[in-house]
Design an enzyme around this catalytic site. Structure first.
Site, PDB file in Angstrom:
ATOM      1  N   THR A   1       0.757   4.241  -1.265  1.00  0.00           N
ATOM      2  CA  THR A   1       0.279   5.601  -0.996  1.00  0.00           C
ATOM      3  C   THR A   1       0.116   5.832   0.504  1.00  0.00           C
ATOM      4  OG1 THR A   1      -2.098   5.125  -1.187  1.00  0.00           O
ATOM      5  CG2 THR A   1      -0.923   5.620  -3.213  1.00  0.00           C
ATOM      6  N   ASP A   2      -0.235   4.797   1.254  1.00  0.00           N
ATOM      7  CA  ASP A   2      -0.270   4.912   2.715  1.00  0.00           C
ATOM      8  C   ASP A   2       1.130   5.172   3.267  1.00  0.00           C
ATOM      9  OD1 ASP A   2      -2.984   4.560   3.653  1.00  0.00           O
ATOM     10  OD2 ASP A   2      -2.881   2.527   2.885  1.00  0.00           O
ATOM     11  N   ILE A   3       2.109   4.434   2.759  1.00  0.00           N
ATOM     12  CA  ILE A   3       3.479   4.594   3.238  1.00  0.00           C
ATOM     13  C   ILE A   3       3.997   5.998   2.921  1.00  0.00           C
ATOM     14  CG2 ILE A   3       5.855   3.775   2.987  1.00  0.00           C
ATOM     15  CD1 ILE A   3       3.948   1.900   4.536  1.00  0.00           C
TER      16      ILE A   3
ATOM     17  N   ALA B   1       0.855  -1.195   0.000  1.00  0.00           N
ATOM     18  CA  ALA B   1       0.000   0.000   0.000  1.00  0.00           C
ATOM     19  C   ALA B   1       0.893   1.247   0.000  1.00  0.00           C
ATOM     20  CB  ALA B   1      -0.920  -0.021   1.211  1.00  0.00           C
TER      21      ALA B   1
ATOM     22  N   GLY C   1       2.374   8.474   5.214  1.00  0.00           N
ATOM     23  CA  GLY C   1       2.951   8.379   6.550  1.00  0.00           C
ATOM     24  C   GLY C   1       4.288   9.095   6.637  1.00  0.00           C
TER      25      GLY C   1
END
Length: 395
Positions: free
Chosen positions: A168-170, A166, A173
């Site tokens: 785009t989450d990383i 994932a 973050g």
């Protein structure tokens, strides 16, 4: 041991990946992170699996070390009072509720800065708090599709593909970490905090980098190139006798070295291939020639040949290969932590190597509410009050 963020306190109202990844990094750097969940645990990743180890999700374990757990019912006025008291002791609040949820709960930025003018408030949403998409839910898969990342991932036969993690989450973050630490530095000057409005959509589009720039400059939609690079050739994967490798030739000198290594020095002087511009224009012809040559030997042969000539090379490794990689072992990228329920568990370590204030791995990902009694007592709650809050399902 001194740590970079010692003395900083983070109130973490996030779950799943982007927010927890951010707060874990801050925790690794020494900040005290207080993870807030509903009573019983409300981070969805606690039940995302398999795999589980003794009932503990590997997904949850990957982003929640170095945190304390306090369970609070945010639908109850007394629960909100607990949050307000906590905010007065914290430097940062991070949340990833849908746009408007924190305001509906009565703990939006405008309210919290009244309580604590120095608070740094980081909002992580799918599409940001402004614009026509602000009320849409955002998941990594959706964002990869909408941001253009999937349109450039895969090859001409595969169709659009998402990345295997994932991403785009990383990315979000990581941006959150940058924004939070920047705001903390600015607070040293101004004495006041600020709000950070961060979205997965914006973060994903920022990752288009050169491909996005190519399009903006020319108006030409990029094609899906698989492992190949849009602007550099040869910069792609090739099959060998027993596996797959990646060659990343970044300049003309390296290409001449590659041609000599392959026993085809004439490729280095061929007008079609002696410049990167020519190699990009004649990509298909050159790739076919190189592929036939790489099939003549196994991966280990090409590794040694490339190392001898300083040609950028890497085998395509499985996760088993990665776990046993001597470089990663030396860099301590896999660590062991003891979880109260899962027991001894291997997890991926931090890539941050600070010489003076190294990261630390102090506590395993917590069970829901593991630190509630201690944290509440620090806020002035007496033992009988804490018991009353438990019975009333406030905590």
């Amino acid at each position: 041991m001194e740590t970079a963020l010692k003395g900083r306190r983070i109130l973490d109202l996030t779950r799943v990946l982007a927010g927890p990844y951010c707060s874990m990094i801050l925790g690794d750097l020494g900040a005290e992170v207080i993870k807030i969940e509903a009573p019983g645990g409300s981070d969805e990743t606690r039940c995302w699996g398999p795999p589980f180890k003794n009932g503990v999700s590997s997904y949850f374990l990957c982003t929640n070390r170095n945190k304390k757990s306090l369970t609070v019912n945010l639908k109850k006025p007394e629960g909100i009072q607990i949050i307000e008291k906590l905010v007065q002791t914290c430097d940062v609040v991070i949340h990833n509720f849908k746009t408007g949820t924190m305001e509906k709960l009565g703990i939006g930025y405008d309210r919290l800065k009244e309580i604590h003018p120095g608070i740094v408030f980081c909002s992580i949403t799918g599409f940001g708090e402004t614009g026509p998409y602000r009320d849409r839910p955002g998941y990594d898969f959706i964002i990869q599709a909408m941001s253009g990342l999937m349109s450039i991932t895969g090859d001409e036969t595969s169709g659009p593909q998402k990345l295997g993690v994932a991403i785009t989450d990383i990315l979000t973050g990581l941006y959150a970490c940058i924004g939070i630490q920047s705001a903390l530095l600015e607070r040293e000057v101004s004495g006041t905090g600020q709000k950070i409005d961060l979205s997965l959509f914006d973060s994903a589009v920022s990752a288009l980098v050169n491909i996005g720039s190519n399009y903006l400059m020319t108006g030409h939609l990029p094609e899906r190139l698989g492992s190949r690079h849009a602007n550099i050739v040869p910069y792609q994967s090739f099959y060998t006798k027993d596996g797959e490798i990646v060659i990343a030739v970044g300049n003309d000198r390296q290409f001449m070295q590659l041609a000599e290594m392959l026993g085809k020095p004439e490729l280095g002087s061929d007008k079609k291939f002696n410049s990167n511009t020519g190699r990009v224009e004649n990509r298909k012809e050159l790739s076919a020639i190189l592929q036939k040559l790489f099939l003549k030997e196994n991966t280990s042969f090409w590794e040694q040949a490339c190392l001898a000539r300083n040609i950028p090379f890497g085998p395509i490794q499985t996760l088993e290969d990665v776990r046993n990689d001597p470089q990663l072992k030396d860099r301590e990228m896999f660590i062991r932590m003891h979880h109260p329920q899962a027991g001894a568990t291997s997890i991926i370590g931090s890539p941050l190597k600070l010489s003076k204030t190294p990261v630390t791995y102090r506590t395993a990902p917590p069970e829901p509410g593991a630190d509630s009694a201690v944290l509440l007592s620090e806020l002035g709650y007496a033992p009988n009050e804490i018991q009353r809050l438990k019975k009333g399902e406030i905590i």
